[in-house]
Scaffold this active site. Structure first.
Site, short mmCIF file in Angstrom:
data_model
loop_
_atom_site.label_atom_id
_atom_site.label_comp_id
_atom_site.label_asym_id
_atom_site.label_seq_id
_atom_site.Cartn_x
_atom_site.Cartn_y
_atom_site.Cartn_z
CB CYS A 138 -0.93 -0.01 1.21
SG CYS A 138 -1.97 1.46 1.32
CB CYS A 141 -0.49 2.59 4.01
SG CYS A 141 -1.99 1.90 3.33
CG ASP A 142 3.27 1.41 4.42
OD1 ASP A 142 2.87 1.95 5.46
OD2 ASP A 142 3.03 0.22 4.15
#
Ligand code: NDP
Length: 314
Positions: A138, A141-142
């Site tokens: 993701c 997300c990261d």
């Protein structure tokens, strides 16, 4: 656990969608059983730091966020079992029954399907070992953790193009590793062009990852050209993103509700599915946003829809 109780609602899935739904249904005094999966917690339990979930200005560890959701739901009386649903049947008129892999059967007047979706992985031992330690599925997300670093992303579809472009906001350089040729790429021309015009992105075609290097963090990648057999080490790579598709966790549904695009559950209206009394929340119907906060929001919506549905029926 096996009980003869008829719950007001059975929630299948123990990630942000299912657990948020359970906070709302149990707080609305509906008897609630969460069939949370084994291991429970969904994709967040595979994440380390979550920095974009509102309410945690300094971030929170994924499993801790899940544990907070659970405590909150249990405080209002939700019952949780760490089992996987394997069969579902019934209707609103005769109640729904869910059988689990522990051999238990649970009965409910309504159902919220919140089983999520699973990211597809390459299947390398080194990739699995370094998940959450530089390997991620993701970018939204990261990506933030890779400011000015060199990263690589695997995949040639729209998701890979979108995530590669997003990664350039943070990373110093982004390799896009595509196993096929440029002509065979699945991504739309528009998304390909956008990524290809981005100076920080370097495409490598006919290229497969054979090993992720590093013990506790990613310290390079071994890649192979599948046409020439030539092997190379990308020493500077500190992050690896996998964007080769997701699979909704709907296998056990088998014609129970209508499925839509890519096998995700078809939503009729708001959170209603094709079957009366069955509602849906989270990534199991959402192939676009796939965020913990959107899943939680959809869980809240499904719970409110269940409450309204039961009130109308009474
Ligand atoms: P896709 O199925 O479209 O693409 C998957 C990609 O991963 C392909 O390039 C495939 O290669 C590659 N792949 C699969 N398995 C492996 C493997 N083991 N090793 C290396 N590469 C592999 O999935 P997406 O997630 O990209 O997209 C899903 C759907 O969502 C699509 O319809 C897409 O259009 C849509 N979407 C739309 C967006 C938008 O419009 N903004 C953004 C994101 C997704 P190969 O071609 O060789 O099989």
């Amino acid at each position: 656990m096996n009980d003869n109780k008829i719950y007001d609602t059975l929630i299948i899935g123990g990630g942000p969608a299912g657990l948020t739904a359970s906070i709302y249904t149990s707080r609305a005094m509906l008897s609630t059983l969460v069939i949370a999966g084994q291991p429970s917690g969904g994709q967040l339990t595979l994440t380390s730091e979550v920095e974009n979930y509102p309410g945690f200005p300094r971030g929170i560890i994924g499993p801790e966020l899940i544990s907070n959701f659970k405590d909150q739901a249990q405080r209002f009386g939700a019952v949780m079992v760490e089992e996987n649903a394997v069969e579902i049947s019934g209707s609103y008129d005769e109640c729904f029954t869910v059988k689990t892999d522990a051999g238990n059967i649970y009965t409910g007047r309504t159902v919220i399907l919140a089983m999520g979706a699973s990211a597809k992985w390459l299947g390398l031992e080194s990739e699995q070992r370094l998940r959450g330690k530089g390997v991620s599925a993701c970018a939204t997300c990261d990506a933030f953790f890779f400011k000015d670093k060199v990263v690589a992303i695997v995949g040639g579809g729209d998701a890979a193009m979108e995530e590669a472009t997003y990664l350039t906001k943070f990373a110093g350089k982004v390799y896009v590793l595509v196993r096929g040729s440029q002509q065979e790429m699945k991504a739309s021309k528009f998304m390909q062009n956008k990524a290809q015009n981005e100076p920080k992105i370097e495409f490598m075609f006919n290229t497969e990852v054979t090993e992720v290097l590093g013990q506790d963090k990613v310290q390079g990648l071994k890649v192979k050209n599948n046409l020439t057999g030539e092997e190379k080490t990308l020493n500077d790579v500190e992050g690896l993103f996998i964007a080769i598709g997701h699979k909704p966790n709907t296998d056990f549904l088998e014609g129970f509700v209508e499925l839509g695009k890519f096998g995700y559950i078809h939503v009729m209206e708001n959170t209603r599915t094709s079957k009366e009394g069955v509602f849906v929340a989270g990534d199991v119907s959402d192939f676009k946003y796939r965020q913990a906060v959107t899943a939680a929001g959809l869980g809240c919506m499904a719970a409110i829809d269940v409450e309204k549905f039961l009130t109308k029926k009474e």
